[in-house]
Every structure is written in structure tokens, then in C-alpha cells.
Design a protein around this motif. Structure first.
Motif, PDB file in Angstrom:
ATOM      1  N   LEU D 275       7.092   7.387   2.273  1.00 63.84           N
ATOM      2  CA  LEU D 275       6.327   6.584   3.226  1.00 63.84           C
ATOM      3  C   LEU D 275       4.838   6.744   2.963  1.00 63.84           C
ATOM      4  N   LEU D 276       4.105   5.691   3.264  1.00 64.82           N
ATOM      5  CA  LEU D 276       2.642   5.759   3.307  1.00 64.82           C
ATOM      6  C   LEU D 276       2.220   5.561   4.758  1.00 64.82           C
ATOM      7  N   ASP D 277       1.561   6.547   5.322  1.00 67.31           N
ATOM      8  CA  ASP D 277       1.153   6.471   6.720  1.00 67.31           C
ATOM      9  C   ASP D 277      -0.349   6.245   6.841  1.00 67.31           C
ATOM     10  N   ASN D 278      -0.735   5.600   7.910  1.00 69.10           N
ATOM     11  CA  ASN D 278      -2.153   5.472   8.280  1.00 69.10           C
ATOM     12  C   ASN D 278      -2.990   4.752   7.227  1.00 69.10           C
ATOM     13  N   LEU D 279      -2.418   3.767   6.585  1.00 70.58           N
ATOM     14  CA  LEU D 279      -3.206   2.945   5.666  1.00 70.58           C
ATOM     15  C   LEU D 279      -4.157   2.055   6.457  1.00 70.58           C
ATOM     16  N   ASP D 280      -5.266   1.728   5.836  1.00 70.76           N
ATOM     17  CA  ASP D 280      -6.121   0.692   6.412  1.00 70.76           C
ATOM     18  C   ASP D 280      -5.780  -0.612   5.694  1.00 70.76           C
ATOM     19  N   LEU D 281      -5.097  -1.497   6.388  1.00 72.19           N
ATOM     20  CA  LEU D 281      -4.610  -2.733   5.770  1.00 72.19           C
ATOM     21  C   LEU D 281      -5.454  -3.942   6.150  1.00 72.19           C
ATOM     22  N   GLU D 282      -6.604  -3.715   6.773  1.00 68.88           N
ATOM     23  CA  GLU D 282      -7.414  -4.857   7.224  1.00 68.88           C
ATOM     24  C   GLU D 282      -7.951  -5.662   6.040  1.00 68.88           C
ATOM     25  N   ALA D 283      -8.501  -4.973   5.053  1.00 68.55           N
ATOM     26  CA  ALA D 283      -9.069  -5.700   3.907  1.00 68.55           C
ATOM     27  C   ALA D 283      -7.961  -6.378   3.104  1.00 68.55           C
ATOM     28  N   LEU D 284      -6.830  -5.718   3.018  1.00 70.13           N
ATOM     29  CA  LEU D 284      -5.718  -6.328   2.274  1.00 70.13           C
ATOM     30  C   LEU D 284      -5.214  -7.577   2.990  1.00 70.13           C
ATOM     31  N   SER D 285      -5.182  -7.527   4.309  1.00 66.72           N
ATOM     32  CA  SER D 285      -4.768  -8.697   5.091  1.00 66.72           C
ATOM     33  C   SER D 285      -5.684  -9.882   4.791  1.00 66.72           C
ATOM     34  N   ALA D 286      -6.974  -9.610   4.788  1.00 71.24           N
ATOM     35  CA  ALA D 286      -7.929 -10.685   4.515  1.00 71.24           C
ATOM     36  C   ALA D 286      -7.783 -11.200   3.086  1.00 71.24           C
ATOM     37  N   ALA D 287      -7.585 -10.269   2.150  1.00 72.66           N
ATOM     38  CA  ALA D 287      -7.484 -10.676   0.745  1.00 72.66           C
ATOM     39  C   ALA D 287      -6.215 -11.500   0.501  1.00 72.66           C
ATOM     40  N   CYS D 288      -5.123 -11.093   1.112  1.00 72.99           N
ATOM     41  CA  CYS D 288      -3.873 -11.844   0.937  1.00 72.99           C
ATOM     42  C   CYS D 288      -3.996 -13.233   1.569  1.00 72.99           C
ATOM     43  N   ALA D 289      -4.602 -13.269   2.749  1.00 73.46           N
ATOM     44  CA  ALA D 289      -4.778 -14.564   3.411  1.00 73.46           C
ATOM     45  C   ALA D 289      -5.625 -15.485   2.541  1.00 73.46           C
ATOM     46  N   GLU D 290      -6.678 -14.941   1.993  1.00 75.75           N
ATOM     47  CA  GLU D 290      -7.557 -15.754   1.167  1.00 75.75           C
ATOM     48  C   GLU D 290      -6.839 -16.243  -0.091  1.00 75.75           C
ATOM     49  N   ALA D 291      -6.054 -15.325  -0.683  1.00 73.73           N
ATOM     50  CA  ALA D 291      -5.351 -15.682  -1.919  1.00 73.73           C
ATOM     51  C   ALA D 291      -4.114 -16.531  -1.637  1.00 73.73           C
ATOM     52  N   GLY D 292      -3.647 -16.487  -0.393  1.00 74.53           N
ATOM     53  CA  GLY D 292      -2.410 -17.185  -0.088  1.00 74.53           C
ATOM     54  C   GLY D 292      -1.192 -16.564  -0.749  1.00 74.53           C
ATOM     55  N   ARG D 293      -1.306 -15.278  -1.062  1.00 74.82           N
ATOM     56  CA  ARG D 293      -0.190 -14.568  -1.684  1.00 74.82           C
ATOM     57  C   ARG D 293      -0.043 -13.205  -1.023  1.00 74.82           C
ATOM     58  N   TYR D 294       1.172 -12.798  -0.790  1.00 72.64           N
ATOM     59  CA  TYR D 294       1.426 -11.525  -0.108  1.00 72.64           C
ATOM     60  C   TYR D 294       2.179 -10.528  -0.982  1.00 72.64           C
ATOM     61  N   ALA D 295       2.229 -10.803  -2.274  1.00 74.41           N
ATOM     62  CA  ALA D 295       2.795  -9.843  -3.224  1.00 74.41           C
ATOM     63  C   ALA D 295       1.723  -9.528  -4.262  1.00 74.41           C
ATOM     64  N   PHE D 296       1.696  -8.305  -4.728  1.00 75.01           N
ATOM     65  CA  PHE D 296       0.571  -7.849  -5.567  1.00 75.01           C
ATOM     66  C   PHE D 296       0.990  -6.573  -6.293  1.00 75.01           C
ATOM     67  N   LEU D 297       0.147  -6.174  -7.214  1.00 80.70           N
ATOM     68  CA  LEU D 297       0.320  -4.890  -7.885  1.00 80.70           C
ATOM     69  C   LEU D 297      -0.142  -3.778  -6.947  1.00 80.70           C
ATOM     70  N   LEU D 298       0.699  -2.782  -6.761  1.00 86.18           N
ATOM     71  CA  LEU D 298       0.333  -1.640  -5.923  1.00 86.18           C
ATOM     72  C   LEU D 298       0.407  -0.358  -6.752  1.00 86.18           C
ATOM     73  N   VAL D 299      -0.635   0.450  -6.662  1.00 86.79           N
ATOM     74  CA  VAL D 299      -0.642   1.742  -7.351  1.00 86.79           C
ATOM     75  C   VAL D 299      -0.876   2.844  -6.323  1.00 86.79           C
ATOM     76  N   VAL D 300       0.046   3.792  -6.302  1.00 81.10           N
ATOM     77  CA  VAL D 300      -0.074   4.964  -5.427  1.00 81.10           C
ATOM     78  C   VAL D 300      -0.187   6.175  -6.336  1.00 81.10           C
ATOM     79  N   ALA D 301      -1.292   6.875  -6.241  1.00 81.94           N
ATOM     80  CA  ALA D 301      -1.572   7.984  -7.156  1.00 81.94           C
ATOM     81  C   ALA D 301      -1.804   9.261  -6.371  1.00 81.94           C
ATOM     82  N   PRO D 302      -0.723   9.925  -5.964  1.00 81.43           N
ATOM     83  CA  PRO D 302      -0.900  11.152  -5.169  1.00 81.43           C
ATOM     84  C   PRO D 302      -1.482  12.276  -6.015  1.00 81.43           C
TER      85      PRO D 302
END
Lengths: 319, 319, 319, 319
Positions: D275-302
Motif C-alpha cells: 500500500l501507499l498511504d498519505n499520497l498527495d494526489l492533488e497535482a496528479l488529479s489536475a494533470a490527469c484531468a488536463e491530459a484526459g488520461r488516467y493511466a500513466f507510468l508510476l515509479v515507486v522507489a523505496p
């Protein structure tokens, strides 16, 4: 919502009279002891001679030992903005097995309102100057303090005097914001049968933890009973070596214009008098009341932290 | 390479005689005091009555105060595998400006060979049992110890006795690995004019920090002078309340088969006797020699850490 | 004692040529990019446009993911003077029971030789000036950096290029103290079939952790392979956005008179080029060799620490 | 007091339907994947093959990089009971002078409601069992987790899908306590033009930090929007590799009798889904809305923390 609300402290009705910045500066100069001692970094602890130690020890009657340190507080709250850390580093399963060892890590950004701690002179500068007049910017850096640090102070063994204001006033506690004045000190001496003298540690009880237990925590940075700066010349004249309190010795809100912790500034920066903040004085109050004596042997044993601006402590009174 | 090499401690030539696991278990049972006190978590500190406190206080003659805590050591080395932390959290530039405040964070995984600290009974379990017989696995968890923690101990005010072995033997220090036996204790008592008694804190000086200053640091986990388990029944019979040392009271390498810290096991788990590790006893040695007295008032004031298995401390001797 | 002794690194035979302080200052001015970007705090990461991101992504062929972060190292050693902290704060026994939760605390003073980390521009000042020319004393305080902090940088997605010097030279590693020159960079480009370009992240492998595994740890502050400052103008001319290494990019001992970390000074303070220190590049070396390609997608995702001078990281290469 | 009070979150009106402990256990068994993968400690990240990586990378169009990590939060509050630590360890005045270096210490007991972090499988046990069925008591100790730790996970590169519920529902945020059901997931897929598939990372936006910015902080442990356990079989059936949220994926209060974090239990302990907890998804929400796409490359680097039950992270989306 009652005016005893734990989260909304009452306005300090009697934190005054107000003091102007200019008046404060006059006061600062009046009580200043810069240049008085060869070992300047120990400040007013220079007052505590071997003779004072012997006198302090001679006060012991019953052999009752009272601890003054609050529990290490890892829970955030209105009076604990920087919770202390406590983690187990070994539960008998990390190192070799027999015997098994339990180990723990502790950590604290201990200045604040929660940890019982000693303030060394290096903790506070006024107008950029530490006790003695050195420039804070040159004497304190990321590596710590090069003057007035807690390692330079070492331990203190002296006579402690409890100014138990609630006991004197017949209340459970002083309301947050209530200033303690010179007249209160004199009245307390009279009522408690004790006189503050050279080299003494003065412990001011305002009943903070009694109030906290009954009404809940509040932010003592917003409102707390403590000394008005007007009481400091009396204490300075008596030659005190240490001030301690269940608050932090300063009445809050500050009555001094533009100075948020004026008693800290006077005690530490002008007088070289270390402070003990956030003591739990409830058991000591009971012990003194039972013994009918408000003077005792006090031992303050800080950690030996080179460069440290203070130390968490668990001071000990012996009656 | 000389045999005084700081990084290659000499083999402990006299850490023996070797003790079998079975013999150790017999010894454990012999000195065990489980069930003796109502307040079991305080262990042998129950021996220190108000009368002992008064006696300890009465020992003060000159009023000389000696600090026993080593400097907080943030530098890794062969004797400091877990360096303590010290960071400045405010250099007068974080909070409101006048007075400016300097603040610091301290942290330590303090058990080990570098920090002067107190071991509470909860620090050690033998065969899974804490002092008193409770199962360590049930009594100690990630939240800390629910029995025998340092908060249950509180402070100690008692008579301290310095067993200054190098002074007795006319050497600068005991070589790492040198075991201290019952005969050494008796010889020290004789030579130093002191007799260990009920409720006393016994401080064993082996001269570790004198040697470290002259020859450099080494790993005392590999070789350190300290008590052989054979000396423990004598100390147990005398009713000691506390053992302290500039080492950690255990001779190392351990002479006991399969038990890495046998004096810890006996003192903490069998007898409920807390330990003081890594004290700096150099100044106390000099002060006692000068005074010609090896008994004094000792005050140990740990931090009040609920669940803590001990505490960093700066104990204080008053002569 | 062999010349591969892990604890006694060989003298850097080829860390030169020596560079005078005056020559260094000329070099500093030559590569300086102060004033070039509106968002100055991001420094050379301004070079990485969306177009660069798309190009970097287009390099992915096999979909092989390689992690470049070293294990969090809690054990002190010659290359780990400030061991990282890792404590369990809950073992399923602190909070409510179902499900049970295991939690941990981590901590690190991560700049140094052990933790894989990103240096933000605020990490380094030369002659008191941060990148862009601001005075460090005014921009960095106890509360952190107000310019060039890691939160201002954010993450980086760009083309990574591995300059695998040992692969080029047919050795297992570069000896500590071996300087990497512009000619080495050009030879590596030729041999590896890659050309460093605008916005690239250059990862210099010197084989440090291969050597460490085989010969043991040594202090890379004493001797480590890395760039000679003479190689920096070439890299600057190419418009690199990031330098990373399994060392810390600087050859040590420093060949520059009076400057202990000259590549740090040039990269961070003159060019605004962040650094990645202490990467583990062994797996990436193998993956690039197998793929026959030394350019790849690189993602650096620092923690979002306002005021932080960098961040521990676990960068990711995708081939 | 309005029902949007930041400190008094509204009761979760729709956190139900309630689920009995027995029903939950049936659900647990239904979604359980124990024994499915040879490398069990990586859990559902085994689903992310090199082919998935290539597919994820191929989603990048604009090259827009979006950071998902919240600022490192050192201030306590209703949603920050364990404030993160950040101290400057060098301000250019501790080590050698040129260049001067600024260094900092960071620390965090990062599980909780404030730090953006990854939960590794070892974080959670249900009925004493970790993912795969091993006994937590044997696999997790004071030294960390020996199974399912974050070092075993390594980094993740995969397709991310943003389920932007407020965007779908035309609201600014979901009210705390609002459960997200399978029907909501399906409706979001339809509305956003995306279908969750094998190996995907599903990021659920509930608008927590939008609400926090406008109404102030509250305790999400008391009330937070998130998945109802009834939505989990749908996600399990799709073969998700990772769940993330601006909350912590669990609706709170929990609708499951006797289980405080049921989605955590299902995801981590039954399905091996980190799980990923406590993400800030506000900028991603705006970026997806602008792009009109909700799938993307995600990198998690613990961070590469051996034994760690997770890691603070700053995940990166690339559109």
C-alpha cells in the motif's frame, strides 16, 4: 464551555503590569552579573561553594527522597509539540542469547513544555549576547555551544527552597497567566518559614500538573503562571543559583513588550542562573507539607553533553 | 606491535577460572532474591531505607562534588558502535526572536560501551526470566518493559564505596581481561579502609578511561577488567543495592560457558541489583585519594522513562 | 600487509595533477551557470525538459528494473561514521490487535559515505555562496535551507548514462585515489557506445562496492576514485543535469589546494548540478553489460523534505 | 459549529454496510494468494513482469512528471501524532571549511497518517500470520522483519491508474467516512476511460488534502474515505499489484467488526499487495484531468531498508 476548559486556557488576568522594552533593558542591566566569575560559563553556580554543599546536606532530616522529573512523554498534545522518542532496539532477539538483553533508544528535542530539563546559560541570548556578553552567533553553531554549555555546568548540589504558591494561597493551583510578584515571594517565605539565600535553588510551584490532571492539558506557551520580571531583582539580590518550576518560571503571556520569555532572558543571559523547566512538584509539595519544612537538599545531575544547551534531568530532593 | 596496543587488547590472562554453565546456574540460585520485596520492580533498591539515606548524607565532609558521567559521545570507535546523537534544532533563527533560543536534540541507544548509563532490572533476562521470575517475553515488548523499568526504580540516594583496584594494586589500571575476585574486594576494603554494607552502591574502578586516554580506545566487549562471578556471593552477602564501574562490572571475555555477561545476569536477573556502566571514575579516584576516604554520598538520578530498561545518567558523588 | 588492505587504502597514485586554489577559482567561474534559470533553486534540473523525459522513456527496451540504493547501513565502520538508525516502534503489541501492525522508525544523518543519497544545491557553498550567488549564512539556518533545497528539486526523470570505468579499463575496480579525467570520459563513451548529452544523468562507476566486498571497507574520505576537476568542463559543456557515483564523484585525496571536495563545489555551487553519492552500481554494471547498452531511463525520487539539503534515495534504472 | 469542522469530522454516514468478523474471514480466504509465487516476500509485485514495465513506459505521452509525496511534516496535529524529525547537523561550521557543507538528519516513525509511505507485506499480520502464512511472532522482531520487508520488495515500475472519485462524482472531496464500493470503482473506470488490469497500481483519490487545505486537519484515524472491504474482490480479480491513496485505502471508521484496518489486512496479509498511504494526489488529479488520461507510468522507489516494514517514499507519475 467552562472557563476551566483544558484546551482554552483563560486569559491571564494578572500577568501584568505591562513592562516596556526600555524598562526591561534597564532591568536587564540592573541584575546583570557579567564579568563576576573567572569560570563564567558556570554562571551563578559559582555561588554554590563547598560550604553551601555542606549546609544543603545538613538539611536532611527524614531521609525522604523525592523525584522531580516528569515521565518521558512520547504523546503529542497541546503541551507537547515535540514528543520524546522511545524505541526498543533489542527485545532479547538481536544479540547473543544468554542472558538476553532488552535495550532502548531515547531521543528528545527537550526544550519546550513537556520534558523536565535544565537550561544551561547557552540556551538563551538577549540582543545577540549570551551570558557574559559574548556574541551568540560566534559561540553557538551546528556543533553546539562553545560557552555556557551544560557540560561546563556539571551537577549541582545545593539547598533547594520550594515556593509553594498554591499552598500559601490556599488554592489548588495558580490560574494560567497569574504572575508571581516579589510580594508573593516574600509572603511565601513568611508563610512557609523559609528565606531564600545565596546559592539557593528556588523551585516555584504553580500547580501546573495538578491542574493538568484535573482539567486536562493546555498550551502553557499561551498561558502559564510564573514570575513577573518585577520579582527578579529580589531573587537576584538574594543570590539565587538556580530557578525551577513546574512551569518554566516565566508568566505567560509575557508582560514585556517584544520579549517572549523575559525571565529566561534575565536569569540565563543577564544573571547566569540556569533554569529547571517542567518539573513535577506535586510529590515535593506533599512531602514538604508533611514535613513542615520547605528547604531541603537538592541534586541536579544533568547529562554530560559537550556543547549542549541543557539536558533532560530527573532532579532529586532529599528532606 | 606492543602489548599495550589500543586496538588489539591483550588476551585476558586472568579472566578465569572458567565456570561451567551448571556451576553458574547453582550460583544464580544461590544469590537469587526473588520474592523478597513487595515492590519487586525496584529490586535491591528496596534495601536503601530512609535510614540509609541519612547515613549516606552524614558522610559528607568537605562538600566536594564529583560528576561521574562520561561526555556524550557522538564519535564512533571501537568502544562506541552506536554513537550518541546531538543536533541543534534551533540556533536562534527558528522561533520568535527576542530572546533568541538555542535548542538541541539528543538521542542514544545508550546500552553499550560508550554512554554512562543505569541498567534497570528489565534490561536483562536469564533463561527467559526477568528478576522475580516473570517471563521476559510477556513483560517486555515494543512499548517497553512493564516490570523492572527505570521509572519504577526512580532515583537512588545512598552510600557509595569506591573499590579503586588500581590504587590498591599500585598500577595505573587493570589490564583488560583481568578478573576481580572476592579476595580483591576484601583486600581493597582493607587497603582503603572501607567495608561494603547493606544498601551500598559499590563502584569498581578498573582504570579504563585512564588507559583509554594513554593508549587509545579498544573494544571492551572483547576484553575488559571486571568482576568474576565468583566475587558476586560476597557482594550479595553484604546486601549491595547497586554495582557500578568504569567498565560494565563484567570481566570480559566471560569466564562462564555460554553466558556472555554473567555478572549482569546475577546482578540484574537474580539479585535485582541495578548496574551503572561506563562511569568515568578518574576524578573520583583522585578525590578519594586526596580525602583519604572511599565512602561518600552517591546520588543516581535517572530520567523518568516509563518502560525504559535504563537511562543515561550523570551520577554524582559528594565527599 | 598487502597494498589491498581494506583498512589502509593505497595512496592515490594518480589523483593529480595538482591544482592551485587560483586555478580552481578560474575553473569555478568557467563552469558557473548562475543566473541562467528563472527557477534557480532547481539548478541544472531545469535542463530536463518534457522532451528529455520522453526521450529517456523511449530508451526502455527489455523492461529490466535495477535498483541503485545501498542497504540502509546501521553498522559503524571506516566508511560509516554516522550509522543509520532503524528501530521497531511496534511489533504488533502496541496498538489495537487485529490486524496487528509492525512499525519502524528510521533516521539518518545521511550525508557521508554510507547512505545512498541525493545532494541538493543547498548542500554546498563555496566561499560562502550557494549556487546562484546567495549568501549561505543568510539562506541556510537551523530550520533548513531556504534556497536550493531538495523539496524545490522534486523528482528527476531523465536519461542515465553509466560510465563504467572498470569495464572500460578491464579491471575489477579503480584503485582508491585514481582520478577520472576528461580523456577517460571520452574513452568510456567510445568504448561503451554512448555520448553524454544535455540533461543527462552521468553515473560514474569506480567499482567501490565490488572492491569493498572483496577487500573489506576502507575510508573513502581518505582515498576514493572519482572525477578530477579537470574533467568537469567537458561534463559542463555537455549540459549534464546530474552526476552520480558509487563513490561521491570527487577523487580523494583532493588534488585541489585548500578545497576538500572540489567536484562538489563545481557541480553544486557553480553549476547547480545535484549529486548522487554512494550508489550501488554493481547490478547496473552487469545489466548494462548484458544488454550491451549504457544509456537508460533513470528515475530519482527524493523525499519531499522542505529545507532539506538532500535526501536518502533509492534511484531506479530501467533498461 | 458547522459539519465541516476540521477538528470534528462528520460521522461516516456511508462507511457501511457493516461486516461481521465471520464474513470478513470468508472474504480473507477468498482473496488470499498465499503460495502463489516462488518469491513470496515480494507478494503481488510478482505480477509486474518486464512486459508490464514496457507497457507502463509506453503510456508516457507528454513527459509530464508529477511528484506524489507530501512534505515531510515535523509539526504535530490531529493527523500527525508522530511528527517527523529534521535537524541540521552541519551549517558549514562543523567540518573543514572549503567548500562548506550543510548537512541534515532526518527521522520518522513513518507509519501513521502524515508521511507518504509504502507499506511492505511485513507491516501487517492478521490472526498472527503474515502474507504467506508465516507466524509474525517468529518473522518480525526488534531487528526487523525477516520476511516481506521493503528491501525484498525493491522498487516498482508499473502502470498507475488514478481512480479520481471526487472528479467522477463532481465533488471537491469525499466526505470522511464515505466508503468506496465496487460499483464506485466500475463507475470511475467508465467515467475516466480506464480499466484496472493485472499488475496495475491503483491510486484512489478521495480529496483528503484538498479538504485539509480548505477546512483544516482532522484525524483520519477517526474518519476517512476509503475502500469498503466489499470492493476488494473486484480489485483482487483484476490482479492489482499496489493500492495507494491520499488516505490509507481503508474507509474509517472500519465497517468490519473487530478489525480496525480491514483493507490493510486483505491487501497486505491476504493478497501480498503493498500500500501507499498519505499520497498527495492533488497535482496528479489536475494533470490527469488536463491530459484526459488516467493511466500513466508510476515509479515507486523505496529506501533499501533490510528488515523495514515499509519506507517513506516520493512516488513519481509520468504522463
Amino acid at each position: 464551555m467552562s472557563d476551566h476548559s483544558p484546551t482554552t486556557p483563560p486569559d491571564g488576568p494578572r500577568n501584568g503590569p505591562p513592562v516596556s522594552g526600555r524598562e526591561f533593558d534597564v532591568l536587564f542591566d540592573e541584575v546583570r552579573t557579567w564579568g563576576r566569575w573567572a569560570d563564567a560559563g558556570r554562571g551563578a553556580w559559582n555561588r554554590v561553594t563547598a560550604g553551601h554543599v555542606r549546609t544543603a546536606v545538613s538539611l536532611v532530616r527524614s531521609g525522604t527522597v523525592v523525584a522531580l522529573g516528569r515521565p518521558w512523554d512520547t504523546v503529542p498534545g497541546p503541551d507537547n509539540a515535540k514528543p520524546a522518542l522511545h524505541f526498543m532496539s533489542d527485545l532479547g532477539d538481536v544479540e547473543a542469547p544468554e542472558p538476553s538483553a532488552h535495550k532502548d533508544f531515547i531521543g528528545a528535542d527537550y526544550h519546550g513544555k513537556a520534558v523536565s530539563h535544565l537550561d544551561a546559560p547557552a540556551h538563551i541570548a538577549y540582543r545577540g549576547r549570551l551570558y557574559g556578553g559574548g556574541a551568540a552567533r560566534e559561540l553557538v553553531g551546528a556543533g553546539g555551544a562553545r560557552f555556557g554549555d551544560v557540560a561546563a555546568l556539571g551537577p549541582l548540589v545545593t539547598r533547594g527552597v520550594l515556593l509553594d504558591l498554591p499552598a500559601v494561597l490556599g488554592t489548588e493551583w495558580l490560574e494560567p497567566g497569574r504572575a508571581v510578584h516579589a510580594a508573593d515571594v516574600l509572603a511565601a517565605e513568611e508563610a512557609l518559614g523559609v528565606t531564600v539565600g545565596e546559592g539557593d535553588a528556588v523551585l516555584l510551584r504553580v500547580g501546573r500538573f495538578r491542574r493538568r490532571r484535573e482539567l486536562g492539558a493546555w498550551d502553557p506557551g499561551e498561558a502559564c503562571a510564573g514570575f513577573h520580571v518585577g520579582a527578579v531583582p529580589l531573587l537576584a539580590g538574594r543570590g539565587v543559583a538556580l530557578l525551577g518550576s513546574d512551569g518554566d518560571s516565566d508568566v505567560r503571556p509575557s508582560p514585556v513588550e517584544g520579549v517572549h520569555s523575559p525571565v529566561h532572558a534575565l536569569a540565563l543571559a543577564a544573571m547566569g542562573v540556569p533554569l529547571l523547566d517542567n518539573l513535577d512538584l506535586e510529590a515535593l509539595s506533599a512531602a514538604c507539607a508533611e514535613a513542615g519544612r520547605y528547604a531541603f537538599l537538592l541534586v541536579v545531575a544533568p547529562l554530560n553533553i559537550p556543547g549542549g544547551t541543557g539536558s533532560p534531568v530527573g532532579p532529586v530532593a532529599v528532606l
